[in-house]
Design a protein around this motif. Structure first.
Motif, PDB file in Angstrom:
ATOM      1  N   UNK A 319       1.535  -1.567  -0.166  1.00 27.39           N
ATOM      2  CA  UNK A 319      -0.087   0.312   0.595  1.00 27.39           C
ATOM      3  C   UNK A 319       0.779   1.216  -0.019  1.00 27.39           C
ATOM      4  N   UNK A 320       0.787   2.525  -0.223  1.00 28.13           N
ATOM      5  CA  UNK A 320       1.001   3.931  -0.440  1.00 28.13           C
ATOM      6  C   UNK A 320       0.726   4.205   0.329  1.00 28.13           C
ATOM      7  N   UNK A 321       2.294   4.798   1.408  1.00 25.80           N
ATOM      8  CA  UNK A 321       1.732   5.343   2.261  1.00 25.80           C
ATOM      9  C   UNK A 321       2.541   4.385   3.499  1.00 25.80           C
ATOM     10  N   UNK A 322       3.049   5.220   4.916  1.00 25.39           N
ATOM     11  CA  UNK A 322       2.715   4.196   6.092  1.00 25.39           C
ATOM     12  C   UNK A 322       2.280   2.539   5.794  1.00 25.39           C
ATOM     13  N   UNK A 323       1.059   2.402   5.576  1.00 27.41           N
ATOM     14  CA  UNK A 323       0.812   1.051   5.721  1.00 27.41           C
ATOM     15  C   UNK A 323       1.851   0.036   4.935  1.00 27.41           C
ATOM     16  N   UNK A 324       2.350   0.452   3.892  1.00 27.28           N
ATOM     17  CA  UNK A 324       3.352  -0.023   3.244  1.00 27.28           C
ATOM     18  C   UNK A 324       3.887  -0.730   3.751  1.00 27.28           C
ATOM     19  N   UNK A 325       4.673  -0.403   4.835  1.00 25.61           N
ATOM     20  CA  UNK A 325       5.086  -0.979   6.013  1.00 25.61           C
ATOM     21  C   UNK A 325       4.889  -2.741   6.181  1.00 25.61           C
ATOM     22  N   UNK A 326       3.636  -2.917   6.013  1.00 18.87           N
ATOM     23  CA  UNK A 326       2.735  -4.103   6.971  1.00 18.87           C
ATOM     24  C   UNK A 326       1.520  -4.567   5.782  1.00 18.87           C
ATOM     25  N   UNK A 327       1.040  -4.082   4.331  1.00 19.87           N
ATOM     26  CA  UNK A 327      -0.196  -3.520   4.153  1.00 19.87           C
ATOM     27  C   UNK A 327      -0.046  -4.235   2.687  1.00 19.87           C
ATOM     28  N   UNK A 328      -0.639  -5.388   2.008  1.00 17.36           N
ATOM     29  CA  UNK A 328      -0.360  -5.822   0.476  1.00 17.36           C
ATOM     30  C   UNK A 328      -2.307  -4.910  -0.110  1.00 17.36           C
ATOM     31  N   UNK A 329      -1.985  -4.416  -1.018  1.00 16.56           N
ATOM     32  CA  UNK A 329      -3.361  -3.485  -1.636  1.00 16.56           C
ATOM     33  C   UNK A 329      -3.990  -4.253  -3.145  1.00 16.56           C
ATOM     34  N   UNK A 330      -4.292  -3.989  -3.774  1.00 13.87           N
ATOM     35  CA  UNK A 330      -5.366  -4.289  -4.287  1.00 13.87           C
ATOM     36  C   UNK A 330      -5.534  -3.567  -5.737  1.00 13.87           C
ATOM     37  N   UNK A 331      -5.775  -3.628  -7.003  1.00 15.70           N
ATOM     38  CA  UNK A 331      -6.090  -3.200  -7.892  1.00 15.70           C
ATOM     39  C   UNK A 331      -6.868  -4.144  -9.214  1.00 15.70           C
ATOM     40  N   UNK A 332      -7.631  -3.729  -9.594  1.00 12.42           N
ATOM     41  CA  UNK A 332      -8.042  -4.346 -10.610  1.00 12.42           C
ATOM     42  C   UNK A 332      -8.482  -3.541 -12.128  1.00 12.42           C
ATOM     43  N   UNK A 333      -8.332  -4.305 -13.604  1.00 11.71           N
ATOM     44  CA  UNK A 333      -8.265  -3.793 -14.661  1.00 11.71           C
ATOM     45  C   UNK A 333      -9.064  -5.018 -15.577  1.00 11.71           C
ATOM     46  N   UNK A 334      -9.440  -4.565 -16.945  1.00 14.13           N
ATOM     47  CA  UNK A 334      -9.980  -4.872 -17.547  1.00 14.13           C
ATOM     48  C   UNK A 334      -8.651  -5.765 -18.759  1.00 14.13           C
ATOM     49  N   UNK A 335      -8.000  -5.340 -19.338  1.00  9.63           N
ATOM     50  CA  UNK A 335      -6.288  -5.503 -20.108  1.00  9.63           C
ATOM     51  C   UNK A 335      -5.171  -4.765 -19.290  1.00  9.63           C
ATOM     52  N   UNK A 336      -4.107  -5.417 -19.576  1.00 17.05           N
ATOM     53  CA  UNK A 336      -2.455  -5.038 -19.218  1.00 17.05           C
ATOM     54  C   UNK A 336      -2.165  -3.758 -18.879  1.00 17.05           C
ATOM     55  N   UNK A 337      -3.278  -2.981 -20.040  1.00 16.25           N
ATOM     56  CA  UNK A 337      -3.233  -0.844 -20.460  1.00 16.25           C
ATOM     57  C   UNK A 337      -3.874  -0.750 -19.695  1.00 16.25           C
ATOM     58  N   UNK A 338      -4.683  -1.036 -18.403  1.00 14.70           N
ATOM     59  CA  UNK A 338      -5.699  -0.839 -18.079  1.00 14.70           C
ATOM     60  C   UNK A 338      -6.921   0.086 -18.436  1.00 14.70           C
ATOM     61  N   UNK A 339      -8.176   0.863 -17.283  1.00 18.35           N
ATOM     62  CA  UNK A 339      -7.633   1.288 -16.884  1.00 18.35           C
ATOM     63  C   UNK A 339      -7.863   0.919 -15.696  1.00 18.35           C
ATOM     64  N   UNK A 340      -6.320   0.642 -15.164  1.00 14.40           N
ATOM     65  CA  UNK A 340      -6.611   0.278 -13.427  1.00 14.40           C
ATOM     66  C   UNK A 340      -7.455   1.464 -12.578  1.00 14.40           C
ATOM     67  N   UNK A 341      -8.475  -0.006 -11.602  1.00 10.43           N
ATOM     68  CA  UNK A 341      -9.414   0.849 -10.658  1.00 10.43           C
ATOM     69  C   UNK A 341      -8.661   0.216  -9.543  1.00 10.43           C
ATOM     70  N   UNK A 342      -9.116   1.020  -8.286  1.00 10.60           N
ATOM     71  CA  UNK A 342      -8.313   0.992  -6.729  1.00 10.60           C
ATOM     72  C   UNK A 342      -7.696   1.980  -6.341  1.00 10.60           C
ATOM     73  N   UNK A 343      -6.675   1.927  -5.280  1.00 10.46           N
ATOM     74  CA  UNK A 343      -6.482   0.590  -4.394  1.00 10.46           C
ATOM     75  C   UNK A 343      -7.751  -0.353  -4.380  1.00 10.46           C
ATOM     76  N   UNK A 344      -8.115  -1.827  -3.903  1.00 10.29           N
ATOM     77  CA  UNK A 344      -9.409  -2.267  -3.342  1.00 10.29           C
ATOM     78  C   UNK A 344      -9.049  -2.405  -2.560  1.00 10.29           C
ATOM     79  N   UNK A 345      -9.309  -3.519  -1.928  1.00  9.08           N
ATOM     80  CA  UNK A 345      -9.176  -4.553  -0.579  1.00  9.08           C
ATOM     81  C   UNK A 345      -7.871  -4.749  -0.021  1.00  9.08           C
ATOM     82  N   UNK A 346      -7.885  -4.781   0.945  1.00  9.64           N
ATOM     83  CA  UNK A 346      -6.351  -4.777   1.710  1.00  9.64           C
ATOM     84  C   UNK A 346      -6.301  -5.781   2.564  1.00  9.64           C
ATOM     85  N   UNK A 347      -4.759  -6.224   2.286  1.00 13.14           N
ATOM     86  CA  UNK A 347      -4.711  -7.303   3.927  1.00 13.14           C
ATOM     87  C   UNK A 347      -3.429  -7.141   4.183  1.00 13.14           C
ATOM     88  N   UNK A 348      -2.943  -7.767   5.550  1.00 12.50           N
ATOM     89  CA  UNK A 348      -1.751  -6.981   6.483  1.00 12.50           C
ATOM     90  C   UNK A 348      -1.338  -8.656   6.907  1.00 12.50           C
TER      91      UNK A 348
END
Length: 411
Positions: A319-348
Motif C-alpha cells: 500500500x502507499x504511505x505508512x501502511x506500505x510497511x505492513x499492508x498489501x493493496x490490490x487493483x483490477x483492470x480489464x487489460x494490461x494497459x488498464x485503466x486500473x481501478x483501486x486500490x481495493x481491499x487490503x490485507x496485512x
C-alpha cells in the motif's frame, strides 16, 4: 514491501544493498491465469479483489528448513526478491536477489537468544537460484548466477519463464529478466536504475548462455523516471506481457508508476521484438508511459505482482504511505494497459517481532490452482542501525513468507 523511504534507509544501514528492499513496495510479479472455482471458461471482465487469505505455513517452513540446513556451506541461507518458474522436467527454479550463503548455526545465538544465526562475515551475493523438486528444496546453483556487468553495477533477477529458443522453435530455454543498477549517492543508495536485460539459461542444465540488454535507461536524465521491466510475465494469444515500474518513491513520491510492454512468444531476448505501451498503443522503441499511478494515492513499488482471472487482471502491491510497511493493496483492470481501478481491499500478512517490514509481494503460478493463489512476501529489518547484524543474529528474518488467497467480487 514497506514504503521506499524505509527501504532506502534500510539499505543505507546494511551497507550491502540487501535485495529488493530498495523499493519497499517491490516487489516483479508474474501475470498468471487462475482457474475459476466453478471451472467455467467465463472470460468476462469483472471487478475482483481479495476474498479471503491465510498463511501458508508449509511453504514458509520449507524455506526455513532449507536455510537452516547445516550440511552444506555454499548454499542459500536467506534472501529476497523471490520469483519462481517451473521447468519442463517438473523442477521449480527459485530466483533471489541479494542472498546470504554460508553456514547457519543452531540456537542459542551469541546473545543467548533462541534463534538460529550466522556469522556476520557470511558471504552475501547479488543473486542466487535454488532448485525445488516435488515441493522440497534440493540445491543451490553456484552463486552469483549472474555476474556483475561492470564495477559498481549489479544484476537482480526478477520474473522468468520457459519459452521457445526463437519463435516457432521446438527447443526450449529459460529466459530470466534482470535489473541492472549502478551504485549512486543519496537518495540512490540502493543503486540507480540503469537497464533491463534478458538472460538465457539452457535446459535442462541451466547453464548461462547469454545476457542481452533490451532497454537502456541511462539516457533518461531523471533516475526516478527510469523504468525497469520484469515484474510480470504472461503469455496470452501469442504474446508475452511484461510489467515494470520506476523508482518514484526514491524521489519522495508516495507511490511509483507501473508500465507495460509486450513481446511475441519466443522473443524476450530480442530487443527489436519489444513493444511498449505509449499511452494509446503498443509501439516498438516507444518511450514507456505509465499504465497506473498518480504519484500520490495510487501506484506501485518498482516490483509488484499481477494475476489474471478470466478477463480480469488483479495487481497486488504494498500500500502507499505508512501502511506500505505492513499492508498489501490490490487493483483490477480489464487489460494490461488498464485503466486500473483501486486500490481495493487490503490485507496485512503476519510479521515476526521487531523493527521489520514486509515488501515485494509476488505471485507463484507454479504453486497456484483451483482458485488458490500463492503469494510470497519478503521481510527485512528497519532499525536505524545494525540491520545486517540483526539479519545474522536471527536468520529467520531475511526469508520469504507465503500466503494463499482467493479472489472475490469487489463490493
Amino acid at each position: 514491501m514497506p514504503d521506499d523511504s524505509g527501504a532506502a534507509r534500510a539499505r543505507q544501514r546494511t551497507g550491502t544493498g540487501i535485495g529488493l528492499l530498495l523499493v519497499l513496495v517491490l516487489g516483479a510479479a508474474l501475470l498468471i491465469a487462475l482457474p475459476d472455482d466453478d471451472g467455467s471458461d467465463d472470460d468476462a471482465c469483472r471487478a475482483l479483489t481479495v476474498g479471503s487469505w491465510k498463511a501458508d505455513d508449509r511453504l514458509t517452513a520449507e524455506f526455513a528448513r532449507y536455510g537452516d540446513d547445516a550440511s552444506r556451506t555454499d548454499d542459500w541461507t536467506g534472501g529476497d526478491g523471490t520469483h519462481s518458474v517451473r521447468l519442463p522436467d517438473g523442477r521449480v527454479l527459485w530466483l533471489f536477489s541479494d542472498t546470504y550463503l554460508g553456514h547457519v548455526y543452531g540456537p542459542p545465538n551469541p546473545h543467548g537468544e533462541s534463534y538460529a544465526w550466522r556469522d556476520t562475515t557470511a558471504p552475501l551475493v547479488r543473486n542466487s537460484a535454488v532448485l525445488m523438486r516435488d515441493g522440497r528444496l534440493e540445491s543451490t546453483l553456484p552463486a552469483p548466477l549472474f555476474a556483475d556487468p561492470a564495477p559498481d553495477q549489479w544484476r537482480w533477477p526478477v520474473a522468468a519463464r520457459v519459452e521457445p529458443r526463437s519463435p516457432g522453435s521446438p527447443e526450449q530455454v529459460v529466459r530470466v529478466l534482470l535489473w541492472v543498477r549502478t551504485a549512486g549517492q543519496a537518495p540512490w543508495i540502493y543503486g540507480v536504475p540503469t537497464a533491463t536485460e534478458v538472460a538465457t539459461l539452457s535446459l535442462p542444465a541451466l547453464r548461462l548462455e547469454s545476457i542481452v540488454e533490451v532497454l537502456d535507461q541511462r539516457s533518461v536524465p531523471d533516475p526516478s523516471r527510469r523504468a525497469l521491466f520484469g515484474t510480470t510475465l504472461v503469455e496470452e494469444d501469442g504474446w508475452t506481457y511484461v510489467f515494470g515500474g520506476d523508482d518514484g518513491r526514491a524521489a519522495s513520491r508516495p507511490a511509483s508508476h507501473a508500465y507495460a510492454a509486450r513481446v511475441p512468444e519466443g522473443g524476450l531476448a530480442d530487443p527489436d521484438a519489444w513493444q511498449y505501451w505509449s499511452g494509446s498503443a503498443w509501439v516498438p522503441g516507444a518511450r514507456p508511459r505509465p499504465v497506473l499511478g498518480d504519484g500520490r494515492r495510487t501506484g506501485v513499488g518498482s516490483a509488484f505482482t499481477v494475476v489474471r482471472d478470466g478477463g480480469t487482471y488483479v495487481l497486488f502491491t504494498m500500500a502507499a504511505g505508512p501502511k506500505g510497511l505492513t499492508t498489501v493493496a490490490s487493483y483490477w483492470a480489464c487489460s494490461p494497459a488498464g485503466p486500473w481501478h483501486g486500490p481495493a481491499k487490503e490485507f496485512s500478512p503476519s510479521l515476526p517481532q521487531g523493527q521489520v517490514a514486509a515488501y515485494n509481494p509476488q505471485a507463484h503460478p507454479v504453486l497456484s490452482g483451483g482458485g488458490r493463489l500463492v503469494l510470497s512476501y519478503d521481510v527485512n529489518w528497519l532499525e536505524t542501525t545494525g540491520a545486517a547484524a540483526q539479519l545474522s543474529r536471527n536468520v529467520s528474518l531475511y526469508r520469504p513468507r507465503f500466503v494463499t488467497l482467493r479472489l472475490a467480487a469487489a463490493r
